[in-house]
Design a protein around this motif. Structure first.
Motif, PDB file in Angstrom:
ATOM      1  N   PHE A  70       0.836  -1.198   0.000  1.00 49.38           N
ATOM      2  CA  PHE A  70       0.000   0.000   0.000  1.00 49.38           C
ATOM      3  C   PHE A  70       0.873   1.252   0.000  1.00 49.38           C
ATOM      4  CE2 PHE A  70      -2.286  -3.382   2.133  1.00 49.38           C
ATOM      5  CZ  PHE A  70      -3.544  -3.337   1.532  1.00 49.38           C
ATOM      6  N   GLY A  71       0.592   2.166  -0.911  1.00 49.62           N
ATOM      7  CA  GLY A  71       1.207   3.484  -0.818  1.00 49.62           C
ATOM      8  C   GLY A  71       0.596   4.229   0.350  1.00 49.62           C
ATOM      9  N   ARG A  72       1.384   5.078   0.998  1.00 47.72           N
ATOM     10  CA  ARG A  72       0.864   5.812   2.156  1.00 47.72           C
ATOM     11  C   ARG A  72       1.752   7.008   2.464  1.00 47.72           C
ATOM     12  NH1 ARG A  72       0.433   1.479   6.579  1.00 47.72           N
ATOM     13  NH2 ARG A  72       0.615  -0.085   4.934  1.00 47.72           N
ATOM     14  N   HIS A  73       1.129   8.045   3.018  1.00 47.63           N
ATOM     15  CA  HIS A  73       1.865   9.202   3.530  1.00 47.63           C
ATOM     16  C   HIS A  73       1.319   9.539   4.913  1.00 47.63           C
ATOM     17  CE1 HIS A  73      -1.334  12.280   3.206  1.00 47.63           C
ATOM     18  NE2 HIS A  73      -1.698  11.661   2.088  1.00 47.63           N
ATOM     19  N   SER A  74       2.053  10.374   5.639  1.00 52.96           N
ATOM     20  CA  SER A  74       1.651  10.796   6.992  1.00 52.96           C
ATOM     21  C   SER A  74       1.457   9.595   7.912  1.00 52.96           C
ATOM     22  CB  SER A  74       0.375  11.643   6.934  1.00 52.96           C
ATOM     23  OG  SER A  74       0.527  12.740   6.064  1.00 52.96           O
ATOM     24  N   HIS A  75       2.308   8.591   7.763  1.00 60.82           N
ATOM     25  CA  HIS A  75       2.228   7.364   8.539  1.00 60.82           C
ATOM     26  C   HIS A  75       3.241   7.390   9.678  1.00 60.82           C
ATOM     27  CE1 HIS A  75       4.814   7.160   5.030  1.00 60.82           C
ATOM     28  NE2 HIS A  75       5.601   6.314   5.663  1.00 60.82           N
ATOM     29  N   GLY A  76       3.073   6.465  10.613  1.00 59.99           N
ATOM     30  CA  GLY A  76       4.037   6.294  11.685  1.00 59.99           C
ATOM     31  C   GLY A  76       5.000   5.181  11.343  1.00 59.99           C
ATOM     32  N   ILE A  77       6.145   5.190  12.008  1.00 58.79           N
ATOM     33  CA  ILE A  77       7.170   4.190  11.728  1.00 58.79           C
ATOM     34  C   ILE A  77       7.926   3.885  13.011  1.00 58.79           C
ATOM     35  CG2 ILE A  77       8.964   5.851  11.092  1.00 58.79           C
ATOM     36  CD1 ILE A  77       9.760   3.941   8.820  1.00 58.79           C
ATOM     37  N   ALA A  78       8.304   2.608  13.186  1.00 60.75           N
ATOM     38  CA  ALA A  78       9.057   2.218  14.374  1.00 60.75           C
ATOM     39  C   ALA A  78       9.942   1.033  14.034  1.00 60.75           C
ATOM     40  CB  ALA A  78       8.118   1.856  15.521  1.00 60.75           C
ATOM     41  N   ALA A  79      11.214   1.112  14.422  1.00 60.14           N
ATOM     42  CA  ALA A  79      12.148   0.000  14.248  1.00 60.14           C
ATOM     43  C   ALA A  79      12.107  -0.851  15.506  1.00 60.14           C
ATOM     44  CB  ALA A  79      13.559   0.520  13.992  1.00 60.14           C
ATOM     45  N   ILE A  80      11.621  -2.087  15.366  1.00 62.12           N
ATOM     46  CA  ILE A  80      11.534  -3.029  16.473  1.00 62.12           C
ATOM     47  C   ILE A  80      12.478  -4.183  16.160  1.00 62.12           C
ATOM     48  CG2 ILE A  80      10.017  -4.479  17.854  1.00 62.12           C
ATOM     49  CD1 ILE A  80       9.407  -1.472  17.996  1.00 62.12           C
ATOM     50  N   GLY A  81      13.636  -4.205  16.822  1.00 63.45           N
ATOM     51  CA  GLY A  81      14.663  -5.168  16.466  1.00 63.45           C
ATOM     52  C   GLY A  81      15.154  -4.895  15.062  1.00 63.45           C
ATOM     53  N   SER A  82      15.150  -5.916  14.221  1.00 66.43           N
ATOM     54  CA  SER A  82      15.583  -5.745  12.830  1.00 66.43           C
ATOM     55  C   SER A  82      14.416  -5.509  11.887  1.00 66.43           C
ATOM     56  CB  SER A  82      16.359  -6.985  12.371  1.00 66.43           C
ATOM     57  OG  SER A  82      15.529  -8.139  12.416  1.00 66.43           O
ATOM     58  N   ILE A 101      10.949  -3.186  10.622  1.00 63.23           N
ATOM     59  CA  ILE A 101      10.399  -1.835  10.563  1.00 63.23           C
ATOM     60  C   ILE A 101       8.885  -1.931  10.442  1.00 63.23           C
ATOM     61  CG2 ILE A 101      10.319   0.318   9.252  1.00 63.23           C
ATOM     62  CD1 ILE A 101      13.160  -0.318   8.283  1.00 63.23           C
ATOM     63  N   PHE A 102       8.171  -1.404  11.427  1.00 59.62           N
ATOM     64  CA  PHE A 102       6.712  -1.389  11.428  1.00 59.62           C
ATOM     65  C   PHE A 102       6.223  -0.076  10.827  1.00 59.62           C
ATOM     66  CE2 PHE A 102       7.610  -4.792  14.209  1.00 59.62           C
ATOM     67  CZ  PHE A 102       6.461  -5.543  14.398  1.00 59.62           C
ATOM     68  N   VAL A 103       5.330  -0.162   9.852  1.00 67.78           N
ATOM     69  CA  VAL A 103       4.762   1.014   9.199  1.00 67.78           C
ATOM     70  C   VAL A 103       3.274   1.059   9.534  1.00 67.78           C
ATOM     71  CG1 VAL A 103       4.465   2.261   7.039  1.00 67.78           C
ATOM     72  CG2 VAL A 103       6.461   0.785   7.354  1.00 67.78           C
ATOM     73  N   MET A 104       2.866   2.104  10.246  1.00 71.12           N
ATOM     74  CA  MET A 104       1.529   2.169  10.835  1.00 71.12           C
ATOM     75  C   MET A 104       0.696   3.282  10.200  1.00 71.12           C
ATOM     76  SD  MET A 104       2.696   0.073  13.338  1.00 71.12           S
ATOM     77  CE  MET A 104       1.779   0.086  14.860  1.00 71.12           C
ATOM     78  N   GLY A 105      -0.520   2.936   9.766  1.00 73.53           N
ATOM     79  CA  GLY A 105      -1.474   3.930   9.317  1.00 73.53           C
ATOM     80  C   GLY A 105      -1.041   4.715   8.096  1.00 73.53           C
ATOM     81  N   GLY A 106      -1.530   5.970   8.020  1.00 75.64           N
ATOM     82  CA  GLY A 106      -1.245   6.827   6.886  1.00 75.64           C
ATOM     83  C   GLY A 106      -2.422   6.904   5.930  1.00 75.64           C
ATOM     84  N   SER A 107      -2.238   7.642   4.828  1.00 77.57           N
ATOM     85  CA  SER A 107      -3.319   7.896   3.874  1.00 77.57           C
ATOM     86  C   SER A 107      -2.829   7.770   2.443  1.00 77.57           C
ATOM     87  CB  SER A 107      -3.885   9.315   4.069  1.00 77.57           C
ATOM     88  OG  SER A 107      -4.348   9.520   5.372  1.00 77.57           O
ATOM     89  N   LEU A 108      -3.800   7.607   1.536  1.00 75.39           N
ATOM     90  CA  LEU A 108      -3.553   7.676   0.099  1.00 75.39           C
ATOM     91  C   LEU A 108      -3.928   9.072  -0.382  1.00 75.39           C
ATOM     92  CD1 LEU A 108      -4.918   4.259  -1.193  1.00 75.39           C
ATOM     93  CD2 LEU A 108      -2.621   5.140  -1.603  1.00 75.39           C
ATOM     94  N   LEU A 109      -2.984   9.773  -1.016  1.00 72.20           N
ATOM     95  CA  LEU A 109      -3.253  11.127  -1.497  1.00 72.20           C
ATOM     96  C   LEU A 109      -4.342  11.122  -2.560  1.00 72.20           C
ATOM     97  CD1 LEU A 109      -2.238  14.120  -1.368  1.00 72.20           C
ATOM     98  CD2 LEU A 109      -0.784  13.552  -3.320  1.00 72.20           C
ATOM     99  N   GLU A 110      -4.339  10.115  -3.425  1.00 68.77           N
ATOM    100  CA  GLU A 110      -5.247  10.090  -4.566  1.00 68.77           C
ATOM    101  C   GLU A 110      -6.718   9.949  -4.171  1.00 68.77           C
ATOM    102  OE1 GLU A 110      -1.197   8.915  -5.825  1.00 68.77           O
ATOM    103  OE2 GLU A 110      -2.527   8.428  -4.146  1.00 68.77           O
ATOM    104  N   THR A 111      -6.984   9.227  -3.081  1.00 67.99           N
ATOM    105  CA  THR A 111      -8.372   8.972  -2.682  1.00 67.99           C
ATOM    106  C   THR A 111      -8.729   9.549  -1.313  1.00 67.99           C
ATOM    107  OG1 THR A 111      -7.818   6.854  -1.630  1.00 67.99           O
ATOM    108  CG2 THR A 111      -8.340   6.820  -3.994  1.00 67.99           C
ATOM    109  N   GLY A 112      -7.715   9.903  -0.525  1.00 70.50           N
ATOM    110  CA  GLY A 112      -7.961  10.359   0.834  1.00 70.50           C
ATOM    111  C   GLY A 112      -8.244   9.225   1.800  1.00 70.50           C
ATOM    112  N   GLN A 113      -8.211   7.992   1.322  1.00 73.61           N
ATOM    113  CA  GLN A 113      -8.512   6.829   2.144  1.00 73.61           C
ATOM    114  C   GLN A 113      -7.362   6.532   3.091  1.00 73.61           C
ATOM    115  OE1 GLN A 113      -9.254   3.337  -0.162  1.00 73.61           O
ATOM    116  NE2 GLN A 113      -9.945   2.090   1.578  1.00 73.61           N
ATOM    117  N   GLN A 114      -7.691   6.204   4.341  1.00 71.36           N
ATOM    118  CA  GLN A 114      -6.637   5.839   5.293  1.00 71.36           C
ATOM    119  C   GLN A 114      -6.263   4.381   5.141  1.00 71.36           C
ATOM    120  OE1 GLN A 114      -8.032   5.928   9.517  1.00 71.36           O
ATOM    121  NE2 GLN A 114      -9.909   6.765   8.636  1.00 71.36           N
TER     122      GLN A 114
END
Length: 368
Positions: A288-300, A302-315
């Motif tokens: 999934f493409g996404r912007h304005s998302h959260g990110i966290a490195a847990i061990g080795s 990378i967790f990518v959390m939430g965010g939105s699609l610019l084209e549709t506004g869908q989260q």
């Protein structure tokens, strides 16, 4: 004000990975990590309501010595940028106002270096994009001016890597940028001069994190030029790319013909150095493409959390995890409810006592 940590009255604590809404809903979601913060203990998502972030968007978040700071932002109820800074103490569950910013701002980035919080750029009330930076000392509860960015930026990202701050991308002058700047405590340096130390594309609203020797850039909005229509095009990105800060030249041996004045016809071996690009652009894309998302490195990973699609506004509710050792993505879990369209991440250690007190308080009222 001292930020020295008090020892918890309970030997048990929860190690929480928070996904914090930055759209004004006041929601904060968390899952539990193992005590070493190298793995997820349970994927059960729990939700809290934070009055401190209600109606506030695009604020900054920083954690110092297990205190959480909510910094500045835009008040959607009053349509004003704010200077307010609020500190949360997980030991007693109390929110407290501390010294406010010097300049009301939103859409900035934050970094913690040597126990101090650095606020970088952003946007102020008149819509002006800022290059100014501020430094907060929790011990003194004071803000001071810090060296300004090379150029104004909003919706940029930063990360601390090997005791240096790396600031990249962002929006200014009706377009996104490819810059990478470094800060060592005195001034910002532009890495754009020794090519190719720039982002692969002009981008903003992406996320950065660091694992080992690498800095990872995930998602965001890519700004390209449509040559036919002669205008800029903004697209939500699915890519992850990595940048290695310590890159050396690779040496190889070539045979070279002798010079004209040399008394030999034999070719001689010569050591030649080839430059190795610091970028790895061949990593697999997210689903999934996404912007304005959260990110966290847990061990080795990378967790990518939430965010939105610019084209549709869908989260984007699906959480994707990148294994930096295997070089693979997997879809991990999903946010079933709540607003995750614009979020950031933070890790806090919260004593069990806080939840036990809340339960006991509820029971006391029910029994009474």
């Amino acid at each position: 004000m001292s930020s020295s940590r008090r020892s918890s009255s309970s030997e048990y604590v929860q190690h929480r990975l928070y996904t914090i809404n930055r759209s004004g809903s006041g929601e904060a979601f968390y899952i539990l990590l193992t005590p070493d913060h190298n793995d997820v203990k349970t994927y059960q998502v729990k939700t809290e309501q934070w009055r401190a972030t209600k109606d506030i968007s695009n604020f900054g978040v920083a954690v110092v010595n297990n205190f959480l700071y909510i910094i500045g932002g835009f008040n959607v109820a009053t349509a004003r940028h704010i200077k307010r800074v609020v500190r949360f103490d997980p030991d007693d569950g109390i929110w407290k106002d501390v010294k406010p910013l010097r300049i009301a701002r939103s859409k900035f980035s934050t970094a913690v270096l040597d126990g101090k919080i650095l606020v970088l750029g952003g946007e102020e009330s008149n819509g002006k994009v800022l290059s100014s930076c501020e430094l907060y000392d929790p011990e003194d509860n004071e803000w001071s001016d810090a060296p300004p960015l090379v150029s104004p930026r909003a919706n940029h990202a930063c990360v601390v890597h090997h005791n240096e701050i790396y600031c990249a991308g962002g929006y200014y002058g009706s377009k996104s940028h490819r810059n990478i700047w470094t800060y060592e405590g005195k001034r910002w340096e532009d890495l754009g001069r020794p090519y190719p130390h720039q982002l692969p594309e002009a981008m903003d609203r992406f996320a950065m994190t660091t694992v080992g020797r690498h800095i990872y850039f995930v998602g965001g909005v890519v700004c390209t030029m449509d040559k036919e229509e002669r205008k800029q095009k903004f697209v939500t990105d699915r890519r992850i790319v990595s940048y290695t800060t310590s890159v050396s030249a690779m040496s190889r041996t070539e045979l070279m013909e002798p010079e004209e004045d040399e008394d030999t016809d034999d070719e001689k071996p010569v050591l030649v150095s080839d430059f190795i690009s610091p970028w790895n652009l061949a990593l697999p894309n997210m689903s999934f493409g996404r912007h304005s998302h959260g990110i966290a490195a847990i061990g080795s990973r990378i967790f990518v959390m939430g965010g939105s699609l610019l084209e549709t506004g869908q989260q984007v509710r699906v959480v994707e995890v990148f294994d930096t050792e295997k070089g693979e993505w997997e879809e991990d879990f999903r946010f079933r409810k709540g607003d995750v369209s614009n979020v950031t991440c933070a890790i806090l250690e919260v004593p069990y006592k806080q939840e036990e007190n809340r339960l006991n308080e509820r029971l006391r009222w029910i029994l009474w």
